[in-house]
Design an enzyme around this catalytic site. Structure first.
Site, PDB file in Angstrom:
ATOM      1  N   TYR A 141       0.827  -1.214   0.000  1.00 31.42           N
ATOM      2  CA  TYR A 141       0.000   0.000   0.000  1.00 31.42           C
ATOM      3  C   TYR A 141       0.864   1.268   0.000  1.00 31.42           C
ATOM      4  CZ  TYR A 141      -4.650  -2.020   0.812  1.00 31.42           C
ATOM      5  OH  TYR A 141      -5.852  -2.666   0.696  1.00 31.42           O
ATOM      6  N   LYS A 191       3.448 -15.074   2.266  1.00 32.50           N
ATOM      7  CA  LYS A 191       3.651 -15.797   1.003  1.00 32.50           C
ATOM      8  C   LYS A 191       5.157 -16.033   0.856  1.00 32.50           C
ATOM      9  CE  LYS A 191       2.163 -17.605  -2.878  1.00 32.50           C
ATOM     10  NZ  LYS A 191       1.342 -18.836  -2.919  1.00 32.50           N
ATOM     11  N   ASP A 223      -2.502 -18.272   0.549  1.00 30.20           N
ATOM     12  CA  ASP A 223      -3.503 -18.983  -0.267  1.00 30.20           C
ATOM     13  C   ASP A 223      -4.166 -20.090   0.553  1.00 30.20           C
ATOM     14  OD1 ASP A 223      -1.037 -20.257  -0.268  1.00 30.20           O
ATOM     15  OD2 ASP A 223      -1.061 -20.793  -2.389  1.00 30.20           O
ATOM     16  N   ASP A 247      -6.268  -7.067   4.137  1.00 29.55           N
ATOM     17  CA  ASP A 247      -7.418  -6.445   3.472  1.00 29.55           C
ATOM     18  C   ASP A 247      -8.289  -7.515   2.836  1.00 29.55           C
ATOM     19  OD1 ASP A 247      -9.018  -4.369   2.310  1.00 29.55           O
ATOM     20  OD2 ASP A 247      -8.010  -4.787   0.403  1.00 29.55           O
ATOM     21  N   ASP A 251     -12.263  -9.243   4.319  1.00 33.83           N
ATOM     22  CA  ASP A 251     -13.533  -9.279   3.570  1.00 33.83           C
ATOM     23  C   ASP A 251     -14.050 -10.709   3.539  1.00 33.83           C
ATOM     24  OD1 ASP A 251     -13.395  -6.542   2.961  1.00 33.83           O
ATOM     25  OD2 ASP A 251     -14.085  -6.854   0.898  1.00 33.83           O
TER      26      ASP A 251
HETATM   27  C1  IPM Z   1     -10.346  -1.415   4.103  1.00 33.68           C
HETATM   28  C2  IPM Z   1     -10.621  -0.795   2.768  1.00 33.68           C
HETATM   29  C3  IPM Z   1      -9.497   0.167   2.420  1.00 33.68           C
HETATM   30  C4  IPM Z   1      -8.204  -0.628   2.372  1.00 33.68           C
HETATM   31  C5  IPM Z   1      -9.710   0.971   1.116  1.00 33.68           C
HETATM   32  C6  IPM Z   1     -10.975   1.785   1.153  1.00 33.68           C
HETATM   33  C7  IPM Z   1      -8.525   1.840   0.801  1.00 33.68           C
HETATM   34  O1  IPM Z   1     -10.800  -1.773   1.797  1.00 33.68           O
HETATM   35  O2  IPM Z   1     -10.179  -0.683   5.091  1.00 33.68           O
HETATM   36  O3  IPM Z   1     -10.302  -2.645   4.179  1.00 33.68           O
HETATM   37  O4  IPM Z   1      -7.901  -1.255   1.346  1.00 33.68           O
HETATM   38  O5  IPM Z   1      -7.487  -0.625   3.372  1.00 33.68           O
HETATM   39 MG    MG Z   2     -10.878  -3.731   2.573  1.00 38.88          MG
END
Ligand code: IPM
Ligand code: MG
Length: 356
Positions: A141, A191, A223, A247, A251
């Site tokens: 990032y 990884k 993975d 990240d 999710d």
């Molecule tokens: C998160 C989001 C952010 C990230 C985006 C909005 C930049 O997806 O906080 O998980 O990738 O960190």
């Molecule tokens: Mg995110």
């Protein structure tokens, strides 16, 4: 107690869910006789519209001087042009960096009455209680160089995945300390079979583990970790990982709770105020409709009470209020099944406030 809270509603559903969290926070203030003052600022796309930049110096300074920062979400289709020089997400990254919040805690614990809302079979969700510690101010990032270069007959784009041993060490210490208050297991996800930065990650985490002989350490390739999160999520306690892996995996992990709208996060540094934001995005498809699930934001606010204000009882009170709202069958649209009535954001917030 007196505390100065910066509110950064941001874009999309950000203002709706942050408004909800503020109502719950005010209920806590009244009940426990605290005095919170609020300072609201722009971040993300709305800040770009107002000032041309996604995070102004003034906003960053206000955050640095506060006792805690609550953030809704940033981004949206209006600012999505891939060739644009300024992007809403830059504001969020600059804020994380500017506050030095290198560790992002994302707890995942499905509510027992929401097992149906997850696509996983309920028996797989039995006993799931994990927290992802995501490194937040390094890795791909932030690595340099990052650029687009013209090539003969084409174009090249470069991002850089980079970690120093010190960046790895500080977040690893935090993860091991956190594990001590839980089931004493750290799963470090990398990884290392491909990436040099992951080999340094693995080596450094192993060194740090030497200082925590009471905590069990396991290394897992990212993975495989993505697979195990679905196959046997209950086996994880603290999952420690780099910025981008965290990240992606959070999710995925949020689905275990039935909706990513449920998931909170706390971003912490060595000192200074923490940053508290739900893991979900700005959800442009439902923005402005008043139907967003406020739970991720409300539980993020609870984490602020715990980590920035040391108000553990109050934090638990908020978490219990959310639990109770769900236990009594209240659901927002993302959580309701066909037979259930969905509450809108305000109605769900009212139910939670009534429990305080
Ligand atoms: C998160 C989001 C952010 C990230 C985006 C909005 C930049 O997806 O906080 O998980 O990738 O960190
Ligand atoms: Mg995110």
């Amino acid at each position: 107690m007196k505390a100065k809270i910066v509110l950064l509603p941001g874009d999309g559903i950000g203002p709706e869910v942050l408004g909800a969290a503020q109502k719950v926070l005010e209920a806590v203030a009244v009940k426990y006789d605290h005095q919170f003052t609020y300072d609201k600022h722009l971040i993300g796309g709305c800040a770009m519209d107002a000032s041309g930049t996604a995070l102004t110096d003034e906003t960053l300074s206000a955050c640095i001087e506060s006792d805690g920062v609550l953030l809704g979400a940033v981004g949206g289709p209006k600012w999505d042009d891939p060739t644009a020089k300024v992007r809403p997400e830059q504001g969020l990254l600059a804020l994380r960096k500017g506050l030095g919040t290198f560790a992002n805690l994302r707890p995942v614990k499905p509510h027992p009455d929401l097992l149906d809302a997850s696509p996983l079979r309920p028996e797989r969700l039995d006993g799931v209680d994990l927290v992802v510690v995501r490194e937040l101010t390094g890795g791909i990032y932030f690595g340099e160089p990052r650029a687009r270069k013209p090539l003969a007959g084409g174009i090249q784009a470069v991002d850089t995945m980079s970690y120093t041993d010190e960046e790895i060490r500080r977040v690893a210490h935090l993860a091991f300390k956190l594990a001590r208050g839980r089931r004493s297991k750290v799963n470090s996800v990398d990884k290392a079979n491909v990436l040099e930065s992951s080999r340094l990650w693995r080596q450094t985490v192993t060194e740090v583990a030497g200082e925590y002989p009471d905590v069990e350490l396991e290394h897992t390739l990212v993975d495989a970790a993505a697979m195990f999160l679905i196959q046997r999520p209950a086996s994880f306690d603290v999952m420690l990982t780099a910025n981008m892996f965290g990240d992606i995996l959070t999710d995925e992990a949020s689905v275990l709770t039935g909706s990513m709208g449920n998931l909170p996060s706390a971003s912490l540094g060595e000192s200074g105020p923490g940053l508290y934001e739900p893991i979900h995005g700005s959800a442009p498809d439902i923005a402005g409709q008043g139907v967003a699930n406020p739970i991720g934001m409300i539980l993020s606010m609870a984490m602020m009470l715990r980590y920035s204000l040391s108000l553990e009882d109050e934090a638990q009170q908020v978490e219990n209020a959310v639990d109770a709202a769900l236990s009594s069958g209240h659901r927002t649209r993302d959580l309701a099944n066909a037979a259930e009535t969905a509450l809108n954001t305000q109605e769900m917030t009212r139910v939670i406030v009534d429990q305080i």
